[in-house]
Design a protein around this motif. Structure first.
Motif, short mmCIF file in Angstrom:
data_model
loop_
_atom_site.label_atom_id
_atom_site.label_comp_id
_atom_site.label_asym_id
_atom_site.label_seq_id
_atom_site.Cartn_x
_atom_site.Cartn_y
_atom_site.Cartn_z
N ARG A 89 33.79 45.65 39.63
CA ARG A 89 33.95 45.13 40.99
C ARG A 89 34.63 43.76 40.93
NH1 ARG A 89 27.94 45.97 43.68
NH2 ARG A 89 27.71 48.22 43.27
N CYS A 90 35.28 43.42 42.02
CA CYS A 90 35.83 42.08 42.11
C CYS A 90 35.89 41.64 43.56
CB CYS A 90 37.21 41.98 41.45
SG CYS A 90 38.52 42.91 42.27
N LEU A 91 35.94 40.34 43.75
CA LEU A 91 36.19 39.73 45.04
C LEU A 91 37.64 39.28 45.07
CD1 LEU A 91 33.04 37.43 45.23
CD2 LEU A 91 33.37 39.55 46.50
N VAL A 92 38.38 39.67 46.08
CA VAL A 92 39.78 39.28 46.23
C VAL A 92 39.83 38.17 47.26
CG1 VAL A 92 42.11 40.06 46.79
CG2 VAL A 92 40.49 41.63 45.67
N LEU A 93 40.31 37.01 46.86
CA LEU A 93 40.26 35.81 47.69
C LEU A 93 41.42 35.80 48.70
CD1 LEU A 93 39.60 33.22 44.84
CD2 LEU A 93 37.99 34.78 45.94
N CYS A 94 41.10 35.48 49.95
CA CYS A 94 42.15 35.41 50.97
C CYS A 94 41.65 34.55 52.12
CB CYS A 94 42.50 36.81 51.48
SG CYS A 94 41.25 37.58 52.52
N ASP A 95 42.56 34.22 53.03
CA ASP A 95 42.12 33.62 54.30
C ASP A 95 42.62 34.44 55.49
OD1 ASP A 95 44.79 32.75 54.72
OD2 ASP A 95 44.37 30.86 53.71
N GLY A 96 43.24 35.56 55.20
CA GLY A 96 43.67 36.49 56.24
C GLY A 96 44.36 37.69 55.62
N PHE A 97 44.42 38.78 56.37
CA PHE A 97 45.15 39.96 55.90
C PHE A 97 45.91 40.54 57.08
CE2 PHE A 97 41.00 41.51 57.24
CZ PHE A 97 41.29 42.66 57.95
#
Length: 205
Positions: A89-97
């Protein structure tokens, strides 16, 4: 389906926020060099937090978005339903999609582009998985049927996670079904923007 997202928050601020949440983050390859980007696209490098040591801790690294699938097409989205998601598993970092829809202005040829951000979150994480491929380690975004905020734009969605679920997603002992859920209606704010249409010939599983 999401093939473009945004990350303009700096890594130092992101690391501080993980500290505030008491989530231990290591950087085995050093702090990722991540410039602010309005568009992170398929095959670009992006920062993720990989689950580590079978517990709610992680490793912050830079990895390629998508691994080559059948015929070499990039696998950038993976259906979450019916899969064993206990590890990698991983967390994908973003501030919007972003999502794209048919143009509302029929005189325009390009698709309409919509930016989704999470209410009360300066930045957030999307649920992902990673694997080791011949191009090196790469990640893909998990998807599910669309919830109330995204359904008007697409029948499927990526899975944004609120802060109180980040540690749970990093812990493979926590069942995926306990974490991968719709956000309450109104959690995502949407703004119409304009940009390039979705990539052609990419592969979502």
């Amino acid at each position: 389906m999401c093939n473009d997202y945004r990350l303009e928050v700096d890594i130092a601020s992101i690391a501080e926020d993980f500290d505030d949440l008491k989530i231990k983050i290591e950087m085995p390859e050093g702090a990722p060099n991540v410039p602010a980007r309005e568009d992170v696209r398929i095959t670009d490098m992006g920062p993720i937090v990989k689950a580590s040591d079978g517990s709610a801790m992680g490793e912050l690294v830079n990895r390629r978005w998508s691994w080559p699938g059948q015929g070499g097409k990039p696998v950038y989205n993976v259906r979450s339903e019916g899969r064993d998601l206990g590890s990698q598993r991983c967390l994908v970092l973003c501030d919007g999609f972003y999502e794209f829809t048919d143009p509302t202005d029929k005189t325009q040829k390009r698709l309409d582009k919509w930016l989704f951000t999470m209410k009360d979150h300066r930045w957030f994480c999307m649920a992902g998985i990673w694997r080791d491929a011949h191009v090196g380690e790469a990640f893909s975004l998990l998807t599910m049927d669309a919830g109330p905020d995204i359904a008007p734009y697409h029948h499927r969605q990526i899975i944004p996670l609120p802060r109180d679920q980040w540690a749970a997603w990093l812990d493979p002992r926590v069942p995926a079904t306990d974490v991968l859920k719709w956000l309450p209606e109104g959690s995502l704010e949407v703004t119409q923007v304009y940009g390039k249409p979705p990539a052609q010939g990419a592969l979502a599983l």
